[in-house]
Design an enzyme around this catalytic site. Structure first.
Site, short mmCIF file in Angstrom:
data_model
loop_
_atom_site.label_atom_id
_atom_site.label_comp_id
_atom_site.label_asym_id
_atom_site.label_seq_id
_atom_site.Cartn_x
_atom_site.Cartn_y
_atom_site.Cartn_z
N GLY A 96 0.81 -1.21 0.00
CA GLY A 96 0.00 0.00 0.00
C GLY A 96 0.84 1.26 0.00
N THR A 97 1.96 1.23 0.70
CA THR A 97 2.81 2.42 0.79
C THR A 97 3.31 2.82 -0.59
OG1 THR A 97 3.44 1.89 3.05
CG2 THR A 97 4.94 3.33 1.82
N GLN B 56 -7.58 0.03 3.92
CA GLN B 56 -8.37 -0.48 5.06
C GLN B 56 -9.76 -0.92 4.64
OE1 GLN B 56 -7.56 -1.24 8.14
NE2 GLN B 56 -5.48 -0.47 8.02
N ASN C 95 -7.76 4.36 8.71
CA ASN C 95 -7.16 3.20 9.37
C ASN C 95 -7.18 3.29 10.89
OD1 ASN C 95 -5.29 5.25 8.22
ND2 ASN C 95 -3.84 4.33 9.64
N THR D 70 11.36 -7.29 -10.66
CA THR D 70 10.87 -8.66 -10.86
C THR D 70 9.61 -8.89 -10.04
OG1 THR D 70 13.13 -9.41 -11.20
CG2 THR D 70 11.51 -11.11 -10.66
N CYS E 170 2.54 1.96 11.78
CA CYS E 170 3.78 2.62 11.37
C CYS E 170 4.19 3.68 12.37
CB CYS E 170 3.61 3.27 10.00
SG CYS E 170 2.49 2.40 8.96
N SER F 203 -3.87 -3.41 -0.30
CA SER F 203 -2.68 -4.14 0.13
C SER F 203 -3.05 -5.54 0.64
CB SER F 203 -2.04 -3.33 1.27
OG SER F 203 -0.92 -4.00 1.78
N HIS G 67 -1.81 -7.69 2.83
CA HIS G 67 -1.74 -8.20 4.21
C HIS G 67 -2.88 -7.74 5.11
CE1 HIS G 67 0.22 -4.72 6.49
NE2 HIS G 67 0.28 -4.30 5.25
N1 PLP Z 1 -2.87 3.05 3.70
C1 PLP Z 1 -3.56 2.68 4.77
C2 PLP Z 1 -4.90 3.29 5.02
C3 PLP Z 1 -3.05 1.74 5.67
O1 PLP Z 1 -3.74 1.40 6.75
C4 PLP Z 1 -1.77 1.18 5.40
C5 PLP Z 1 -1.17 0.22 6.35
O2 PLP Z 1 -1.45 0.21 7.51
C6 PLP Z 1 -1.09 1.58 4.25
C7 PLP Z 1 -1.67 2.51 3.43
C8 PLP Z 1 0.25 1.03 3.91
O3 PLP Z 1 0.15 -0.27 3.37
P1 PLP Z 1 1.36 -1.28 3.43
O4 PLP Z 1 1.49 -1.72 4.84
O5 PLP Z 1 0.98 -2.39 2.51
O6 PLP Z 1 2.56 -0.56 2.92
#
Ligand code: PLP
Length: 381
Positions: free
Chosen positions: A72-73, A181, A153, A239, A326, A201, A203
């Site tokens: 997601g990041t 989320q 989130n 890759t 994070c 994302s 996970h």
């Molecule tokens: N965006 C939101 C709303 C999230 O909650 C998160 C992760 O907690 C992310 C982005 C980042 O995703 P990733 O952990 O896959 O980098």
């Protein structure tokens, strides 16, 4: 982990066992580089193609609009940086992001500010919702991109993405939503929502960490973020992580199939938790509970510092968070809660309980009992 009660599903989820078993051969037998032109490579690419088709169908997109990323990041950074930089070629230099975006999106916005963009941070009301009149006030012909997450989130509060997207388009601005989320709890329909870009994302829905998706509507110009090879139709080098891509698609498919059942269960468990802790005074729910994901309860226990509460709960076997994973090691109060009008002290009394489909009634009752006891003890009652 045995005997632990895990209530931090917004941070991450365990991989679904069936998905885990399904992808094992992609590490050992079908290990090919999806870009290799030989049979082993073609086998890997076949699996990626299937995964892309699955994801595309589930979000009502075309396969050619689905890009796999490292999570997601990366997807958030790519959408915001790539979208705004491409729009700058049309002379547009303003970007609008909600003040409660994830740090990944906020980082991208700050980067754009350093590049000379004017960045406007949209406020939220005390319920944690962006109000569209605030967006209307700042949109202009100079707006390159609007970023508004689908669900927050920390509070789980849903944002008015469809309407905001329509408003952005009236000014020929791009619209991006971070659905990281939201994806585990609601059906995504990129056509109905009218978004240009959308991220999620693996996970967060019992799939792999380090693997995500960026949907980019066909015809929308977005500059690449990660260069190198010509993977992902020349837009994202590197890759492909074939096992993770396969796992993401499988886990997402399972999640969407079980959506209504799992949401019902989560609603019932959340209600049970709230009922069980109702013996406590001084508890406030942060965010509009009528307009939120069924999985997140962001609660403020007046007079109880969240770091002490989390530590005590962890010692008793309950895994929780103050907010974004994070940022959980930082002592800063949540930017989401302060944007909603909580004082720094109030934000530091707030805790996120995020439930998951494997949680049981017994676990919820026990976590509630420990919550009541711990809050009382920390208050000196
Ligand atoms: N965006 C939101 C709303 C999230 O909650 C998160 C992760 O907690 C992310 C982005 C980042 O995703 P990733 O952990 O896959 O980098």
């Amino acid at each position: 982990m045995e005997n632990r009660i895990y209530l931090d599903h917004a941070a991450t989820t365990p991989m679904d066992k069936e998905v885990f078993e399904y992808i094992a051969p992609y590490y050992t037998e079908f290990f090919g580089n999806a870009d290799s032109p030989h049979a082993v490579g073609r086998k890997a690419m076949g699996a990626v193609d299937l995964a892309r088709d699955t994801v595309a169908e589930l979000i009502c997109a075309k396969a050619s609009e689905v890009y796999f990323t490292s999570g997601g990041t990366e997807a958030d950074n790519w959408a915001i940086l790539g979208g705004a930089r491409a729009k700058r070629k049309e002379g547009k230099t303003q970007v609008i992001v909600s003040a409660i975006e994830h740090h990944a999106a906020l980082f991208a916005a700050e980067t754009l500010e350093k590049e000379g963009f004017e960045v406007v941070y949209l406020p939220v009301n005390s319920k944690g919702e962006v109000e569209l009149c605030e967006l209307e006030k700042v949109l202009s012909q100079n707006t390159a991109l609007v970023a508004m997450m689908t669900a927050n989130n920390e509070t789980g509060v849903l944002q008015p993405v469809q309407e905001a997207s329509r408003m952005a388009h009236a000014y020929d601005a791009l619209f991006f939503t971070d659905a990281v989320q939201a994806a585990p709890y609601m059906e995504i329909n990129v056509q109905e929502w009218g978004v240009d870009m959308l991220s999620f994302s693996g996970h967060k829905f019992y799939g792999p960490k380090g693997c995500g998706v960026l949907y980019i509507k066909s015809g929308v110009a977005v500059e690449k973020l990660v260069g190198g090879g010509e993977q992902e139709r020349g837009l994202r080098g590197g890759t492909l992580n074939v096992p993770s891509v396969v796992a993401l698609a499988k886990a997402y498919e399972k999640t969407v199939q079980g959506l209504s059942q799992s949401n019902e269960k989560l609603k019932a468990l959340s209600a049970l938790f709230m009922q069980e802790i109702s013996v406590l005074d001084g508890v406030t729910r942060n965010g509009n509970s009528e307009n939120a994901l069924p999985s997140i309860l962001n609660l403020r226990f007046a007079g109880v510092e969240n770091t002490a509460f989390l530590y005590n709960m962890d010692l008793q076997g309950v895994c929780l968070a103050a907010g974004s994973a994070c940022a959980s090691a930082s002592v800063k109060p949540s930017h989401v809660l302060t944007a909603m009008g909580l004082s720094e002290a109030q934000a530091k009394e707030s805790v996120r309980f995020s439930l998951g489909r494997r949680n049981t009634e017994e676990e919820i009752k026990k976590a509630a009992r420990l919550t009541v006891e711990t809050v009382r003890r920390l208050r000196g009652d």
